[in-house]
Design a protein around this motif. Structure first.
Motif, short mmCIF file in Angstrom:
data_model
loop_
_atom_site.label_atom_id
_atom_site.label_comp_id
_atom_site.label_asym_id
_atom_site.label_seq_id
_atom_site.Cartn_x
_atom_site.Cartn_y
_atom_site.Cartn_z
N ILE B 205 -4.47 9.32 -34.31
CA ILE B 205 -4.36 10.60 -33.60
C ILE B 205 -3.21 11.42 -34.18
O ILE B 205 -3.36 12.60 -34.48
CB ILE B 205 -4.14 10.36 -32.08
CG1 ILE B 205 -5.41 9.79 -31.46
CG2 ILE B 205 -3.74 11.65 -31.38
CD1 ILE B 205 -5.25 9.35 -30.01
N ARG B 226 -11.90 14.31 -28.62
CA ARG B 226 -11.86 12.88 -28.33
C ARG B 226 -12.91 12.09 -29.13
O ARG B 226 -12.70 10.95 -29.49
CB ARG B 226 -12.15 12.73 -26.83
CG ARG B 226 -11.74 11.46 -26.21
CD ARG B 226 -11.60 11.62 -24.73
NE ARG B 226 -12.76 12.25 -24.11
CZ ARG B 226 -12.70 12.93 -22.97
NH1 ARG B 226 -11.58 13.08 -22.35
NH2 ARG B 226 -13.78 13.47 -22.46
N VAL B 299 -6.38 7.78 -26.42
CA VAL B 299 -6.68 9.20 -26.33
C VAL B 299 -6.13 9.78 -25.03
O VAL B 299 -5.51 10.84 -25.02
CB VAL B 299 -8.21 9.39 -26.43
CG1 VAL B 299 -8.63 10.69 -25.82
CG2 VAL B 299 -8.66 9.30 -27.88
N LEU B 303 -3.54 12.46 -26.52
CA LEU B 303 -4.17 13.72 -26.90
C LEU B 303 -3.59 14.90 -26.14
O LEU B 303 -3.41 15.98 -26.69
CB LEU B 303 -5.69 13.62 -26.65
CG LEU B 303 -6.56 14.16 -27.77
CD1 LEU B 303 -6.09 13.67 -29.13
CD2 LEU B 303 -8.00 13.77 -27.54
#
Lengths: 219, 309
Positions: B205, B226, B299, B303
């Protein structure tokens, strides 16, 4: 189209980037924002794109109150706004095509439709036939135009440009400004942050001046 | 629907391409998953093997009731009648000392030997009369069997009662305890796996931070951003579980021979448990699920922190 009333923004570190700013930008208008660095231009853009929320006051974009906009509706807002950066913010490991196509890919548009529109957008900014190149192989002016193509490909109703001519010579700057003026001609609301007084004079549009977070408007 | 599927396929192939572009990192992660899944899989195969062995030994539970040596035939018959009428007992069979000797003769005959001369030396048949008892199937569990064993040993004329199941019961109890520990151990390993793979996804990520920022800025939904990471996790899990299956087959073939020897020593046709298609499918499904969970966890944590600047 864009309306701020009594907007203040104070960052967690205590810095007050905007102080009680009120302004209104009509649909189809082209407006310049000036001010030394740190005067609040970037914060203004971040409020309009809902990257930041105001500490006080109200931000309305296209009739939507961004303070009350739920998280899941942020993508729809951003699809209505094309943003151009001084440092372009291109993906250096992706082709020009992939960079420009991104706003359409996130929409889930079919591949052949994307290809058609990417070619059209690149043609409009004078980069015809450069789809397959990597951004790193392009000049600064060309990279800026890739950024513009990406910003306009989804036909947004608002264009925000942060110092779009910052690193370019006069001829290239003129070209870039003229591209913005073209989009403005077809009804796109354009807001440009710049230091470039020569361009402001040349275009003869309304100018907002920010000084330490406070707004001083010139005709 | 068609375009939805197309989009997913695009992400799937893009993710496969990304994995291939960093082969060493991908192989590392896949090996970590494979080795971590291998231990629970080995434990499972061992337990299944032990269970099938125990099943072969077990059969129907039986008691052997040994009568006192000096008891008369009539008294033995009386005891036998009483046992036969007992409500918990399905079937009983009386073995006279002569019957017992005949059976012993057959068993001993296999090994050769000169039984007759030894018997002549003793001067009489040394074996007591006995009754073989089969409890009704409703009473064939350890608790009832023990109660029944107690009850029978109180009878007059009965010398001792041998529950043939005692040791298989012990074996099964141990097996159950071992199964529980295995489940616990597997759960811990799965948790560790989610943390490790989650950390790998976290690095991915942050490697793609710029791309995520720009995608957010042009109006990419959280679901869109995602998706490639969830594919990463699931594909890691898929490949990891497949590699772990290969390891499992290698491990099984390595231990097959000593297992067969062990089984032969207990006069059963020994075999290492061969994973069924269903079990193979479950392993792969567990791998994919754990990979997906790792990605989902990473995530959810990271994120949101990435904002366009």
């Amino acid at each position: 189209m864009i309306q701020l009333s009594q907007v203040s923004k104070r960052y967690p570190n205590g810095h007050e980037a905007l102080k009680s700013v009120s302004l209104e930008i009509a649909q189809g208008e082209m407006v310049f924002v000036t001010g030394h660095s740190g005067a609040g231009k970037s914060t203004l853009f971040k409020l309009i794109t809902r990257i930041e929320r105001p500490t006080q006051g109200q931000v309305l974009v296209d009739g939507k109150n961004l303070g009350r906009l739920p998280e899941r509706k942020i993508p729809a807002l951003r699809r209505e706004i094309g943003v151009i950066f001084q440092d372009h913010k291109l993906l250096m490991d992706r082709s020009v095509f992939d960079n420009v196509a991104l706003p359409l890919i996130v929409l889930g548009m079919p591949r052949n439709e994307i290809a058609k529109r990417v070619r059209a957008a690149l043609g409009k900014v004078g980069l015809h036939g450069k789809e397959k190149q990597l951004p790193i192989t392009l000049s600064g002016g060309e990279q800026q135009r890739v950024g513009i193509a990406r910003a306009v490909i989804n036909r947004p109703s608002i264009l925000l440009a942060d110092e779009p001519t910052g690193n370019l010579d006069e001829d290239l700057s003129d070209e870039i400004m003229d591209i913005f003026a073209d989009f403005n001609q077809v009804g796109v609301t354009v807001l440009i942050a710049t230091h470039d007084l020569r361009q402001i004079e040349r275009m003869g549009k309304r100018t907002l001046h920010l000084n330490e977070g406070a707004l001083i408007e010139h005709g | 629907m068609g375009s939805y599927l197309t989009r997913h396929l695009q992400v799937l192939f893009a993710t496969l391409g990304d994995m291939a572009r960093t082969p060493m990192a991908s192989i590392n992660t896949i090996l970590i998953i494979a080795v971590t899944l291998l231990l629970p899989a080995l434990l499972f195969v061992s337990i299944q093997t032990a269970k099938s062995l125990s099943g072969q030994w077990q059969g129907q539970p039986q008691f052997t009731v040994f009568l006192q040596k000096d008891i008369s035939d009539g008294a033995a018959q009386l005891i036998f009648d009483e046992i036969q009428l007992h409500p918990k007992i399905e079937l009983a069979e009386l073995l006279s000392p002569d019957d017992a000797l005949a059976e012993f003769r057959i068993l001993a005959g296999r090994g050769g030997g000169n039984l007759d001369s030894e018997l002549a030396f003793i001067g009489e048949n040394p074996l007591p009369a006995s009754i073989v008892v089969m409890p009704k199937s409703g009473f064939a569990n350890a608790q009832h069997l023990q109660a029944l064993e107690q009850e029978l040993s109180q009878f007059d004329g009965i010398d001792s009662v041998r529950l043939d199941l005692a040791w298989t019961d012990r074996f099964n109890a141990m097996l159950n305890a071992f199964s529980r520990i295995s489940v616990l151990l597997s759960a811990l390993l799965f948790l560790a796996l989610v943390l490790i793979v989650g950390n790998t996804i976290k690095l991915l990520i942050y490697n793609r931070r710029d791309e995520i920022e720009i995608t957010k800025l042009v109006g990419g939904t959280n679901g869109f951003i995602r998706r490639p990471f969830l594919y990463y996790g699931s594909l890691f899990g898929l490949f990891g579980s497949v590699v772990s299956l290969v390891f499992l087959l290698i491990a099984a073939s390595l231990v097959a021979k000593p297992f067969d020897q062990l089984a032969a020593a207990y006069q059963s046709s020994g075999f290492v448990h061969q994973p069924t298609l269903m079990e193979i499918g479950s392993l792969v499904l567990i791998g994919i699920t754990l990979g997906w969970l790792s990605a989902r966890w990473a995530v959810a944590q990271h994120l949101r922190k990435i904002k366009p600047s």
